[in-house]
Design a protein around this motif. Structure first.
Motif, PDB file in Angstrom:
ATOM      1  N   GLY A  46       0.850  -1.197   0.000  1.00  0.00           N
ATOM      2  CA  GLY A  46       0.000   0.000   0.000  1.00  0.00           C
ATOM      3  C   GLY A  46       0.878   1.236   0.000  1.00  0.00           C
ATOM      4  N   LEU A  47       0.647   2.126  -0.959  1.00  0.00           N
ATOM      5  CA  LEU A  47       1.401   3.386  -1.047  1.00  0.00           C
ATOM      6  C   LEU A  47       0.445   4.477  -0.576  1.00  0.00           C
ATOM      7  N   VAL A  48       0.782   5.086   0.540  1.00  0.00           N
ATOM      8  CA  VAL A  48      -0.149   6.011   1.187  1.00  0.00           C
ATOM      9  C   VAL A  48       0.497   7.382   1.298  1.00  0.00           C
ATOM     10  N   GLY A  49      -0.251   8.423   0.994  1.00  0.00           N
ATOM     11  CA  GLY A  49       0.302   9.766   1.167  1.00  0.00           C
ATOM     12  C   GLY A  49      -0.677  10.810   0.701  1.00  0.00           C
ATOM     13  N   GLU A  50      -0.371  12.048   1.021  1.00  0.00           N
ATOM     14  CA  GLU A  50      -1.292  13.133   0.701  1.00  0.00           C
ATOM     15  C   GLU A  50      -1.451  13.302  -0.810  1.00  0.00           C
ATOM     16  N   SER A  51      -2.516  13.968  -1.189  1.00  0.00           N
ATOM     17  CA  SER A  51      -2.786  14.210  -2.600  1.00  0.00           C
ATOM     18  C   SER A  51      -1.611  14.949  -3.242  1.00  0.00           C
ATOM     19  N   LYS A  55       1.795   9.180  -5.921  1.00  0.00           N
ATOM     20  CA  LYS A  55       1.350   7.778  -5.952  1.00  0.00           C
ATOM     21  C   LYS A  55       0.983   7.333  -7.372  1.00  0.00           C
ATOM     22  N   GLN A 100      -8.482   4.644 -10.245  1.00  0.00           N
ATOM     23  CA  GLN A 100      -9.370   4.916  -9.127  1.00  0.00           C
ATOM     24  C   GLN A 100     -10.681   5.499  -9.640  1.00  0.00           C
TER      25      GLN A 100
END
Ligand SMILES: Nc1ncnc2c1ncn2[C@@H]1O[C@H](COP(=O)(O)OP(=O)(O)OP(=O)(O)O)[C@@H](O)[C@H]1O
Ligand SMILES: [Mg+2]
Length: 126
Positions: A46-51, A55, A100
């Protein structure tokens, strides 16, 4: 040791900034700044981070939907960043992006809590 399913090595992607304050200056956005990781068969990352943290750009570079500025990608030991044409087409049959689509994946009638909770509720213990 077995080779990873996917290896990303020192991936960098910059985009030129248009219409900057300094006319003529070649400013760059560092969308991805030197990332490396391995994913083994059967593993999920999972690659998670702010907009805007990079990503989607990472995913697009891995598939060569956009060209990375530098760095290397291997899939099942095949170099993704050093092939073209037919070989790249063949590789794309094994690697895909699922873009998405929040309207398809999230029910607007449900709260965020209900959507996340649904997967955690065991019907056997209702
Ligand atoms: N084609 C492009 N031209 C110029 N800049 C771009 C381009 N694509 C992405 N960027 C910039 O690169 C950075 C990373 O964008 P990216 O779309 O990868 O972020 P993200 O993490 O997927 O964000 P989100 O969570 O909103 O989907 C942002 O600053 C974005 O504005
Ligand atoms: Mg994105």
């Amino acid at each position: 040791m077995t080779e990873p399913l996917l290896r990303v090595s020192n991936l960098v992607k910059t985009f030129p900034v248009r219409g900057g304050v300094l006319a003529g200056a070649k400013e760059q956005v560092h969308a991805i700044d030197d990332i490396s990781f391995d994913i083994g068969a059967g593993e999920t990352l999972g690659l998670v981070g702010e907009s805007g943290c990079g990503k989607s750009t990472t995913g697009r570079c891995i598939l060569r939907l956009i060209e990375p500025t530098s760095g290397k990608v291997w899939f099942e030991g095949r170099s993704v960043t050093e092939i073209d044409g037919k070989a790249l087409g063949a590789l794309r049959r094994d690697m895909q992006i699922i873009f998405q689509d929040p309207f398809a994946s999230l029910n607007p009638r449900m709260t965020v809590g209900a959507i996340i909770g649904e997967a955690l509720i065991n019907p056997n213990y209702g």
